[in-house]
Write a protein that holds these residues in place. Sequence first.
Motif, PDB file in Angstrom:
ATOM      1  N   ALA A 279      45.847  56.957  33.264  1.00 27.58           N
ATOM      2  CA  ALA A 279      45.743  55.818  34.179  1.00 27.58           C
ATOM      3  C   ALA A 279      44.429  55.095  33.892  1.00 27.58           C
ATOM      4  O   ALA A 279      43.368  55.712  33.837  1.00 27.58           O
TER       5      ALA A 279
ATOM      6  N   ARG B 196      42.136  51.474  34.715  1.00 29.22           N
ATOM      7  CA  ARG B 196      41.938  50.267  35.509  1.00 29.22           C
ATOM      8  C   ARG B 196      40.896  49.415  34.810  1.00 29.22           C
ATOM      9  O   ARG B 196      39.894  49.934  34.310  1.00 29.22           O
TER      10      ARG B 196
ATOM     11  N   TYR C  84      46.645  50.039  35.551  1.00 34.00           N
ATOM     12  CA  TYR C  84      46.824  49.779  36.980  1.00 34.00           C
ATOM     13  C   TYR C  84      47.229  48.331  37.252  1.00 34.00           C
ATOM     14  O   TYR C  84      48.173  48.069  38.000  1.00 34.00           O
ATOM     15  N   GLU C  85      46.525  47.394  36.646  1.00 38.66           N
ATOM     16  CA  GLU C  85      46.807  45.978  36.903  1.00 38.66           C
ATOM     17  C   GLU C  85      48.209  45.589  36.437  1.00 38.66           C
ATOM     18  O   GLU C  85      48.819  44.681  37.007  1.00 38.66           O
TER      19      GLU C  85
END
Length: 114
Positions: A14, A16, A81-82
């Motif tokens: 993950a 970000r 994430y985005e």
Amino acid sequence: EMKKDLFFPQYIMAIRNPSTAMPAFHNSKAIKYHGLKGQVPLDQWRQHRDMYFKEMLEEWKSILETWKGMEPYQVGLYLVYEHLWDVHEGPSLLVRLSKLLEKAGFSTILKKKD
């Protein structure tokens, strides 16, 4: 290392964007530890950013480098994430996530195409 055979060899990384992760992290700390309601004032964020930017970016990079160097594991999917919230990127990202989870032995609700 003794239990590595109990784990799937690919992991989901993950990520970000640091330009959104750093202010969000700073804001969440202000809420949790200082009772802030709402958002950190812009001038306070800029002051914090200017003082700690280099360290924050190095820490962000260090996390990625540490996981990329984990043996015998390898990145199965970069989950940005985005992209989850993007109407163009999100659906295809979720399909790739679902396929990796299925490969790892989890059941998913992804509809099979003939």
